[in-house]
Design an enzyme around this catalytic site. Structure first.
Site, short mmCIF file in Angstrom:
data_model
loop_
_atom_site.label_atom_id
_atom_site.label_comp_id
_atom_site.label_asym_id
_atom_site.label_seq_id
_atom_site.Cartn_x
_atom_site.Cartn_y
_atom_site.Cartn_z
N HIS A 59 15.57 65.57 0.88
CA HIS A 59 16.60 66.05 -0.04
C HIS A 59 17.32 64.88 -0.72
CE1 HIS A 59 16.48 70.32 1.09
NE2 HIS A 59 16.22 69.88 2.31
N GLU A 109 18.43 65.01 -3.56
CA GLU A 109 19.44 65.60 -4.44
C GLU A 109 20.79 65.74 -3.76
OE1 GLU A 109 18.21 69.22 -2.12
OE2 GLU A 109 17.37 67.30 -2.71
N CYS A 137 11.68 70.39 -0.35
CA CYS A 137 11.70 70.96 0.99
C CYS A 137 10.87 72.26 1.03
CB CYS A 137 13.13 71.16 1.48
SG CYS A 137 13.27 71.29 3.28
#
Length: 237
Positions: free
Chosen positions: A177, A179, A91
């Site tokens: 994202h 993660e 990001c």
């Protein structure tokens, strides 16, 4: 054999490495972390670790008057990228990589917030991003970037064309994202930026439902992606 080292840069406390920590540690890295608010951040050598991971944040790369550390970080990041040292950006971290490579970073026309898949381009379907095919992952941004010179575009979404790029095997930049999906800090994101959810045309309840539905699958795919990318790095153990 010397143990490899990784440094995580956090731009805000509630945007950490989350589920990516597992594959990083499994690949044999000892993990250090530093916040940009740490008094020692301005003097840390970004070429000192075998792997650098830069996470997200609500600021814009172009807000250097408001956040003086951005310019300092960009200078040191450029030195690392010039040396082709393994670097991952997520990001805002991906936007920092783009800027350090000379590309423009700027506010986009709309917010992209929520879970949906990215389109993996044909040149990336045999690489680490293949794990994300048809997998809804979390998006949460309003800025975008031009593709840096010499970079290879890997993924797009229906909202923004530039979602992931690489340069060789040692550099990976992800706008989304992958993660996030099992980390409790997701609640802090909603509390910190409720207006972003509304601006993107969503609701808090729908976003929480999507997080519960898609989060585990997104995390599994994201971990597989990062594990494969780490295994393909062109740096000696």
């Amino acid at each position: 054999m010397r143990q490899k080292s990784a440094l995580i840069i956090r731009h805000v406390p509630y945007e950490g490495v989350a589920a990516f920590r597992g594959p990083i540690e499994a690949a044999g890295y000892s993990v250090d972390r530093i916040d940009v608010t740490d008094p020692g951040f301005s003097s840390i050598d970004l070429c000192a670790h075998d792997l650098l991971i830069m996470m997200g944040g609500p600021m814009g790369v172009y807000e250097q008057d408001r956040y003086p550390w951005i310019a300092c970080q960009l200078r040191r990041l450029a030195a690392r990228l010039n040396a082709d040292m393994p670097t991952l950006g997520v990001c805002f971290g991906a936007q920092m990589i783009a800027a350090a490579l000379g590309a423009r970073v700027y506010p986009g026309p709309v917010k992209e917030v929520g879970f949906h898949p990215v389109q993996i381009h044909d040149n990336a379907t045999d690489g680490p991003l293949r794990h994300l095919v048809d997998v809804p992952v979390l998006h949460w941004h309003g800025d975008t970037f031009d593709l840096p010179k010499g970079a290879e575009l890997l993924a797009s979404s229906h909202v923004y064309d530039h979602q992931a790029f690489r340069r060789g095997s040692n550099l990976l930049a992800l706008q989304f994202h992958a993660e996030m999906g099992l980390d409790e800090r997701f609640n802090a994101w909603i509390e910190e930026w409720p207006e972003s959810v509304i601006e993107a045309g969503g609701t808090e309840s729908d976003l929480r439902a999507s997080h519960e539905k898609f989060g585990p699958t997104a995390v599994a795919a994201g971990q597989a992606m990062i594990g494969e990318w780490l295994a393909g790095l062109a740096n000696p153990d």
